[in-house]
Design a protein around this motif. Sequence first.
Motif, PDB file in Angstrom:
ATOM      1  N   MET A 304       0.837  -1.189   0.000  1.00 46.20           N
ATOM      2  CA  MET A 304       0.000   0.000   0.000  1.00 46.20           C
ATOM      3  C   MET A 304       0.881   1.251   0.000  1.00 46.20           C
ATOM      4  SD  MET A 304      -2.692  -1.532  -0.358  1.00 46.20           S
ATOM      5  CE  MET A 304      -3.796  -0.170  -0.565  1.00 46.20           C
ATOM      6  N   GLY A 305       0.410   2.269  -0.743  1.00 48.59           N
ATOM      7  CA  GLY A 305       1.198   3.500  -0.846  1.00 48.59           C
ATOM      8  C   GLY A 305       2.260   3.421  -1.924  1.00 48.59           C
ATOM      9  N   PHE A 306       2.243   2.317  -2.671  1.00 48.54           N
ATOM     10  CA  PHE A 306       3.176   2.156  -3.787  1.00 48.54           C
ATOM     11  C   PHE A 306       2.400   2.032  -5.088  1.00 48.54           C
ATOM     12  CE2 PHE A 306       7.751   1.560  -3.312  1.00 48.54           C
ATOM     13  CZ  PHE A 306       7.879   1.849  -1.967  1.00 48.54           C
ATOM     14  N   GLY A 307       2.913   2.641  -6.142  1.00 50.93           N
ATOM     15  CA  GLY A 307       2.297   2.511  -7.458  1.00 50.93           C
ATOM     16  C   GLY A 307       1.308   3.632  -7.697  1.00 50.93           C
ATOM     17  N   TYR A 314       8.923   8.845  -9.293  1.00 48.87           N
ATOM     18  CA  TYR A 314       8.586   9.252  -7.933  1.00 48.87           C
ATOM     19  C   TYR A 314       7.457  10.295  -7.952  1.00 48.87           C
ATOM     20  CZ  TYR A 314      10.049   9.134  -3.046  1.00 48.87           C
ATOM     21  OH  TYR A 314      10.109   8.909  -1.698  1.00 48.87           O
ATOM     22  N   ASP A 315       6.407  10.061  -7.208  1.00 48.20           N
ATOM     23  CA  ASP A 315       5.295  11.012  -7.087  1.00 48.20           C
ATOM     24  C   ASP A 315       5.861  12.303  -6.472  1.00 48.20           C
ATOM     25  OD1 ASP A 315       3.081  12.427  -6.052  1.00 48.20           O
ATOM     26  OD2 ASP A 315       1.977  10.612  -5.512  1.00 48.20           O
ATOM     27  N   PRO A 316       5.765  13.452  -7.158  1.00 47.68           N
ATOM     28  CA  PRO A 316       6.392  14.672  -6.627  1.00 47.68           C
ATOM     29  C   PRO A 316       5.835  15.067  -5.255  1.00 47.68           C
ATOM     30  CG  PRO A 316       4.921  15.216  -8.452  1.00 47.68           C
ATOM     31  CD  PRO A 316       5.041  13.717  -8.416  1.00 47.68           C
ATOM     32  N   ARG A 317       4.573  14.692  -5.013  1.00 49.93           N
ATOM     33  CA  ARG A 317       3.956  15.009  -3.718  1.00 49.93           C
ATOM     34  C   ARG A 317       4.581  14.171  -2.612  1.00 49.93           C
ATOM     35  NH1 ARG A 317      -1.901  13.380  -5.407  1.00 49.93           N
ATOM     36  NH2 ARG A 317      -0.635  11.586  -5.999  1.00 49.93           N
ATOM     37  N   ALA A 318       4.945  12.910  -2.964  1.00 52.77           N
ATOM     38  CA  ALA A 318       5.567  12.036  -1.961  1.00 52.77           C
ATOM     39  C   ALA A 318       6.929  12.595  -1.557  1.00 52.77           C
ATOM     40  CB  ALA A 318       5.708  10.623  -2.516  1.00 52.77           C
ATOM     41  N   TYR A 356      11.393  -6.280  -9.092  1.00 49.92           N
ATOM     42  CA  TYR A 356       9.962  -6.252  -9.414  1.00 49.92           C
ATOM     43  C   TYR A 356       9.450  -4.813  -9.442  1.00 49.92           C
ATOM     44  CZ  TYR A 356       4.904  -6.942  -8.532  1.00 49.92           C
ATOM     45  OH  TYR A 356       3.528  -6.898  -8.575  1.00 49.92           O
ATOM     46  N   PHE A 357       9.788  -4.051  -8.411  1.00 47.71           N
ATOM     47  CA  PHE A 357       9.285  -2.680  -8.305  1.00 47.71           C
ATOM     48  C   PHE A 357       9.960  -1.774  -9.335  1.00 47.71           C
ATOM     49  CE2 PHE A 357       8.018  -4.682  -4.435  1.00 47.71           C
ATOM     50  CZ  PHE A 357       6.766  -4.139  -4.187  1.00 47.71           C
ATOM     51  N   ASN A 361       7.974   0.074 -12.474  1.00 47.42           N
ATOM     52  CA  ASN A 361       7.944   1.514 -12.152  1.00 47.42           C
ATOM     53  C   ASN A 361       7.051   1.817 -10.950  1.00 47.42           C
ATOM     54  OD1 ASN A 361       9.650   2.391 -14.243  1.00 47.42           O
ATOM     55  ND2 ASN A 361       7.947   2.208 -15.689  1.00 47.42           N
ATOM     56  N   LEU A 362       7.207   1.059  -9.902  1.00 42.61           N
ATOM     57  CA  LEU A 362       6.380   1.274  -8.709  1.00 42.61           C
ATOM     58  C   LEU A 362       7.174   2.087  -7.685  1.00 42.61           C
ATOM     59  CD1 LEU A 362       4.905  -2.339  -8.442  1.00 42.61           C
ATOM     60  CD2 LEU A 362       3.691  -0.296  -9.203  1.00 42.61           C
TER      61      LEU A 362
END
Length: 432
Positions: A304-307, A314-318, A356-357, A361-362
Amino acid sequence: MTTKRLTLTDPETGESFDLPVREPTVGPRVLDISQLYGQRGLLTYDPGYTSTASCESSITYIDGESGTLLYRGYPIEQLAKQSTFIEVAYLLLHGELPTQQQLEEFDHSIRTHTMINESLLRFFNGFHHNAHPMAMVAGVVASMAAFYHDSTDIHNPRDRDIFAYRIIAKIPTIAAAAYKHMRGQPFVYPQNKLDYCSNLLHMFFAVPSEEYEVDPVAAKALDLLFILHADHEQNCSTSTVRLAGSSGANPYAAIAAGISALWGPAHGGANEAVINMLEEIGTVDRIGEYIKRAKDKSDPFRLMGFGHRVYKSYDPRAAIIREMCHRVLERLGRKEDKPLFELALKLEEIALKDEYFIEKNLYPNVDFYSGIIYRALGIPKSMFTVMFAIARCVGWVSHWREMVVDPSTRIGRPRQLYVGPTRRDYRPISER
Ligand code: ACO
């Protein structure tokens, strides 16, 4: 200007035909298939709308490859650093950054619409004390349609403004009422002298028996989280608001539909699911076991919280939140929150190095860290998605307004690829 066209050949008839290609101001070109069925009798198939632009929009732009997020053209990093949630709300709603006077007037309008009708407040008594707050908030926001149905003409610009200000101003009050109901504490009325996030924290945590001072660090952290969550183009809940609203439904009912869509763990419910997952993992030595499970196709478990559907980097908000986590935990965090944050950092580190990730691209999304900050602010897990809904309400309202005035808006009505039985005759029960 000549319209570019893409030529396709129908393998069945051998006929070639072309379709217009629309040029965005930035981003991928869009093949306009709106006349395809009428002219060619063909439908398109795109479950989950991976390749479908459902509307024209000038609110938010995301480039998932480079990890770019722009609100009305302004990069999220600049807004996070220099703006406030109220200013961002104005920007999303009206398209431009406000002047000093516009900002003061907007802020004043929001601060003076925060109370909710006392009858609406009494609705909370009908909920069981352990009802999920998302259910209460969705129910009470939908009920606002009952209070403002006759005074909401969606074709009247003034009514649309009143709706926008009302819902943005009142949703924190509704969220706080849900929280107080869960806690069994008396409701705390809004205070117009407080800014948006301080008022929210005051309504959550003040009790009649003692003084409560809002911690400015907490209010600032919340304000930043709300900026990051304010909009994200045509995501599941925003598309739900647009679809519900496209029938001409009362806009409070359309927002309630968006709240319901946000609740799911694949969307806004992920922040709650991340904390549940981290608590379940418990210690660093168990991370490997969970990474293994996330990769196992026969196990429904996902990290959870991935992808993310759109971000493939990388999510810029993260990235912004991750940095904020350090500061917030330093200042406000209880000792027991730190191991959870350290576990999250370690999990992120291990996953980012895993084949895997990498291959899929997770990367961590905004919700990988937001729950940790909410927890440090004293907000319980079940309220995390409600906090997201408060912030995203601004985006929903902006999209709803854009949709209502767009002359190309028609009722949202997808078609299907029918794979059921062909025509057959009814058989009486005695013959089955
Ligand atoms: N853990 C393990 N594997 C994953 C994960 C994950 N979190 N996310 C995606 N995958 C895998 C899928 O199994 C799939 O594998 P396959 O190609 O072998 O079939 C591949 O990566 C692509 O994933 P999809 O499910 O096709 O991606 P989609 O765009 O449909 O889903 C979603 C995106 C829902 C966000 C998904 O990544 C997910 O469930 N993540 C966890 C929940 C989450 O954090 N949601 C919050 C999203 S952000 C927000 O709403 C604010």
